[in-house]
Design a protein around this motif. Sequence first.
Motif, PDB file in Angstrom:
ATOM      1  N   ALA A 688       0.859  -1.188   0.000  1.00 52.54           N
ATOM      2  CA  ALA A 688       0.000   0.000   0.000  1.00 52.54           C
ATOM      3  C   ALA A 688       0.896   1.239   0.000  1.00 52.54           C
ATOM      4  N   ASN A 689       1.390   1.611  -1.173  1.00 54.41           N
ATOM      5  CA  ASN A 689       2.306   2.749  -1.261  1.00 54.41           C
ATOM      6  C   ASN A 689       1.823   3.757  -2.304  1.00 54.41           C
ATOM      7  N   GLN A 690       0.516   3.969  -2.378  1.00 51.30           N
ATOM      8  CA  GLN A 690      -0.044   4.764  -3.466  1.00 51.30           C
ATOM      9  C   GLN A 690       0.161   6.274  -3.305  1.00 51.30           C
ATOM     10  N   TRP A 691       0.561   6.728  -2.126  1.00 50.60           N
ATOM     11  CA  TRP A 691       0.863   8.151  -1.978  1.00 50.60           C
ATOM     12  C   TRP A 691       1.701   8.357  -0.726  1.00 50.60           C
ATOM     13  N   CYS A 692       2.363   9.490  -0.687  1.00 51.45           N
ATOM     14  CA  CYS A 692       3.085   9.913   0.511  1.00 51.45           C
ATOM     15  C   CYS A 692       2.241  10.915   1.293  1.00 51.45           C
ATOM     16  N   ARG A 693       1.910  12.037   0.617  1.00 57.28           N
ATOM     17  CA  ARG A 693       0.991  13.021   1.192  1.00 57.28           C
ATOM     18  C   ARG A 693       0.125  13.537   0.059  1.00 57.28           C
ATOM     19  N   LEU A 694      -1.171  13.397   0.217  1.00 56.59           N
ATOM     20  CA  LEU A 694      -2.071  13.794  -0.855  1.00 56.59           C
ATOM     21  C   LEU A 694      -2.242  15.305  -0.955  1.00 56.59           C
ATOM     22  N   ASP A 695      -1.751  16.034   0.020  1.00 56.36           N
ATOM     23  CA  ASP A 695      -1.871  17.495  -0.058  1.00 56.36           C
ATOM     24  C   ASP A 695      -0.609  18.121  -0.628  1.00 56.36           C
ATOM     25  N   ASP A 696       0.322  17.324  -1.110  1.00 53.51           N
ATOM     26  CA  ASP A 696       1.591  17.876  -1.563  1.00 53.51           C
ATOM     27  C   ASP A 696       2.151  17.005  -2.678  1.00 53.51           C
ATOM     28  N   THR A 697       3.200  17.523  -3.353  1.00 53.39           N
ATOM     29  CA  THR A 697       3.861  16.716  -4.369  1.00 53.39           C
ATOM     30  C   THR A 697       4.785  15.711  -3.693  1.00 53.39           C
ATOM     31  N   TYR A 698       5.100  14.661  -4.402  1.00 53.42           N
ATOM     32  CA  TYR A 698       5.981  13.629  -3.854  1.00 53.42           C
ATOM     33  C   TYR A 698       7.342  14.225  -3.526  1.00 53.42           C
ATOM     34  N   GLU A 699       7.864  15.089  -4.424  1.00 54.80           N
ATOM     35  CA  GLU A 699       9.185  15.672  -4.187  1.00 54.80           C
ATOM     36  C   GLU A 699       9.206  16.482  -2.901  1.00 54.80           C
ATOM     37  N   ALA A 700       8.172  17.303  -2.707  1.00 57.76           N
ATOM     38  CA  ALA A 700       8.141  18.151  -1.508  1.00 57.76           C
ATOM     39  C   ALA A 700       7.968  17.329  -0.249  1.00 57.76           C
ATOM     40  N   SER A 701       7.146  16.276  -0.308  1.00 60.39           N
ATOM     41  CA  SER A 701       6.895  15.480   0.889  1.00 60.39           C
ATOM     42  C   SER A 701       8.131  14.713   1.321  1.00 60.39           C
ATOM     43  N   GLU A 702       9.026  14.440   0.372  1.00 61.97           N
ATOM     44  CA  GLU A 702      10.259  13.746   0.713  1.00 61.97           C
ATOM     45  C   GLU A 702      11.398  14.703   1.054  1.00 61.97           C
ATOM     46  N   GLY A 703      11.149  15.993   0.903  1.00 69.42           N
ATOM     47  CA  GLY A 703      12.212  16.942   1.161  1.00 69.42           C
ATOM     48  C   GLY A 703      13.179  17.076   0.002  1.00 69.42           C
ATOM     49  N   TRP A 704      12.838  16.526  -1.149  1.00 63.94           N
ATOM     50  CA  TRP A 704      13.698  16.639  -2.326  1.00 63.94           C
ATOM     51  C   TRP A 704      13.366  17.924  -3.068  1.00 63.94           C
ATOM     52  N   PRO A 705      14.297  18.421  -3.905  1.00 66.33           N
ATOM     53  CA  PRO A 705      13.955  19.584  -4.732  1.00 66.33           C
ATOM     54  C   PRO A 705      12.798  19.241  -5.655  1.00 66.33           C
ATOM     55  N   ALA A 706      11.685  19.922  -5.487  1.00 64.85           N
ATOM     56  CA  ALA A 706      10.504  19.651  -6.311  1.00 64.85           C
ATOM     57  C   ALA A 706      10.676  20.347  -7.640  1.00 64.85           C
ATOM     58  N   ASN A 707      11.586  19.829  -8.463  1.00 58.19           N
ATOM     59  CA  ASN A 707      11.976  20.599  -9.622  1.00 58.19           C
ATOM     60  C   ASN A 707      12.463  19.709 -10.746  1.00 58.19           C
ATOM     61  N   GLY A 708      11.551  19.235 -11.588  1.00 58.29           N
ATOM     62  CA  GLY A 708      11.976  18.430 -12.715  1.00 58.29           C
ATOM     63  C   GLY A 708      12.514  19.244 -13.863  1.00 58.29           C
TER      64      GLY A 708
END
Length: 811
Positions: A688-708
């Motif tokens: 069950a890994n369909q999302w990290c945080r539904l109110d945010d992007t995956y990059e932001a929720s992981e603390g990664w640069p949200a910048n493709g």
Amino acid sequence: MSLPDHPARPDGAHGTPGAARATSTAAPIAARAAAVAGVIAALLTPLGAHASGNSVVDEFVTRSRTEIPLDRFGRGELGIVLPTYSRVMLYPAWRAIASADAGRPLVAVPADALERGCCDNGTQYNGDWEAEKRPAIAAWLAARGAVVTDAPRWRPVRMKRVPNKDWQDFLNCGDDAYQFAADTLTALRRRDDATPARLGAWIETQDRVFGHCGDKNSPRYGAAAREAPVPPPPPIEPLPDSEPGHWRQARGYQRAAAAFYASDFPAADSLFSAIARREGHAWQAWAALAEMRTQLRLATLGPAMGLSRTDLVVVPRMEALAANIAAHPDWTVQQRAARELIQIARSRFEPARQLARLTRALSDLDRAPEPQPLVDWRLVAEAVPVAERGKLPILDWVETMASCARPDPATRPTPRPDVESWPTRSQGFGIAVARWRTAPDRALWLVPALACADGAKLGVDRALRHDLMTAADRVPATHPAWLTIRWQQVRLLREAGDSQGARERLTPLVTGQVAQAPTPSARNQIAQEALWLARTPEEALPWLQREYGNWARYVFAQEPQPRTSLAADGARLLSERFTLTDLLRAVQSPLLAPPLRAQLAYGLWWRADLLAQPALAREAAQALAAAVPNGDALVAPYLRAQTPAARRAALWRASLQGRALSAQMQSGLGGVTAEGLTRTSAAGEAVANQWCRLDDTYEASEGWPANGQMAALEEAPPLPADFPVPAGLANERAALKAAGSATGAFARWVLAESRRPDRPADLDWLLYVGIQSTRGGCVDADNSASSKAMYMALHKLYPKSPWATKAKVWY
């Protein structure tokens, strides 16, 4: 690490090339020997110095080179020129823009020159993993196999370790050496005095010559890895006087070649010199050339071996040897190779003077540049200080363009002493503006002035912004730099807060499906600006997705991947500015590719269900069913369910079926084929890994640069400045945030199911899935407690279940 050979100058053939003068095979051997002057790239840069660094990977924009075919790029079809392009990629841009500014016809840069200069340098010479499969080595093995049956004792290789530097290799025996030996053997077999014994002796000796190509511990040809390494080849003795002169001369040249490949350069120099000064020797011309190569190897590799070297005399000494070769009118092949060796020596030992010579030649707009000077120009520039490069035409422009991609010291994340002398973005901007002011009606320096400019700062300096924008507006659409200039205009005006001006300049770029953009990278960059200028969901929809760059289009592919996916800026916009109703419009929009619409439908399905909007959830489920194969079967249990609890149970089971289904708004969403979206997971691999945080992007929720898109600048993608925050969106996002991660939500649901009196029949499997889901990734703060609780419930309720047997620990 390896130091690859110069691509256009493969290593010389130290077989018995003099046979060309005595046999009918002279023409093909001489033709192949045209590249005899090759040496390692260390001749151009000091041993131990090498370019390195981690390039930013961007799936949507190719940043180091153009995606336009090189023949068209060399003819002035530039597209959007980026400051991150390599020098060789920036050179055709300089040439095309300078020619257009001067109103003169463009003399194109040949595609082979660009290919060799930017992209092929050394790649064909690196590594010996399957050296026997290389055509030249295979030809040598076939030629010797036609005479003798035993395999060579020493495996044919090309690379050798730099003396006293175990981490570096250099090209010791190039492909031409092996091909030359094969041709020479063919010629020897045609001689009237060729006997099996003589041919066998020549082959055995040539095996010894090639036995010095690699290191002494190179495994023999065909040997298993477990076998002990063979010793180095024994010394090669001269043939007795009783043997014919031609065969004795062949042996003498083999002795010199063996010394050369063994890096015994004093011995090689002595042996080659004796042959070169013997008139009538079958190998005289080749020995004269080999003298030059030996001097060059001695000057470059000698210091690593403890041998002395005086840089000031290397070039004069080689010029004297070249003059001797030039005095023989019939040595045309050797003369051509000698001239190339002189250029290599000048590049290595007189880099500043040689760079000036090459730059002057490449600056001639009336003549097409030749491949080799362009390759040398790039390599020599690495050995010349940045301050010296700025004094030369072309390089002044190229280095200034490159500075536009370098952050200023205050924002540079990790200072690097080796590059601190490079001009940075703000410095490059000052240089470019000053150069442009001297000729404000020309585009050449306007391009780096715009590329280095900071739009926010230009918003303050209104006079300079007006001057730059006015000059940019005057550049005609027929100018090769027009697309670059117009795209930079849009960026700068947007950054300066002039959204209306930016949209006006954007209009011709997006008319007719971005008709002015010739590549995926350019179209993506234009789409990015269009998205950042959007004011409503309707304006944003056409620009949410990106095309994969040419290199990334089939990256993970067992099958062709879709051409488009969501980029990080689109993901952030969807997450932070789109309500659920807006998402439904995106799901239903024909402007988006079906796989992306399917993923958005899946994300909307979950969001609507969590927010207790069953009608919207049903619409999303139906959209998903229409977008993927067998979608009806996937969503049917949900559509049949009559209660919220039954719908949630059906949604979880549908979610566990497919590996590629993700409810997270993240870059790459939509990058899986429609068939792949419904590919089922094995029961034991479901998580069950369909999302990290539904109110945010995956990059932001992981603390990664949200910048493709703009990862090179290490900043998050901006949201459109004129895009309002819809009413009610804050409440939706707060409720979605409360749902936590998918792992945590699933754990809470499955534990609740375990406490029901009418437990589901597959609860043992669901508990196992929950335990496996807590192994890592996106988890909530109570992850370990939830994992233990599911483990205890599984073993208490179903101690004999195979899923209990598989679940040996909790996490």
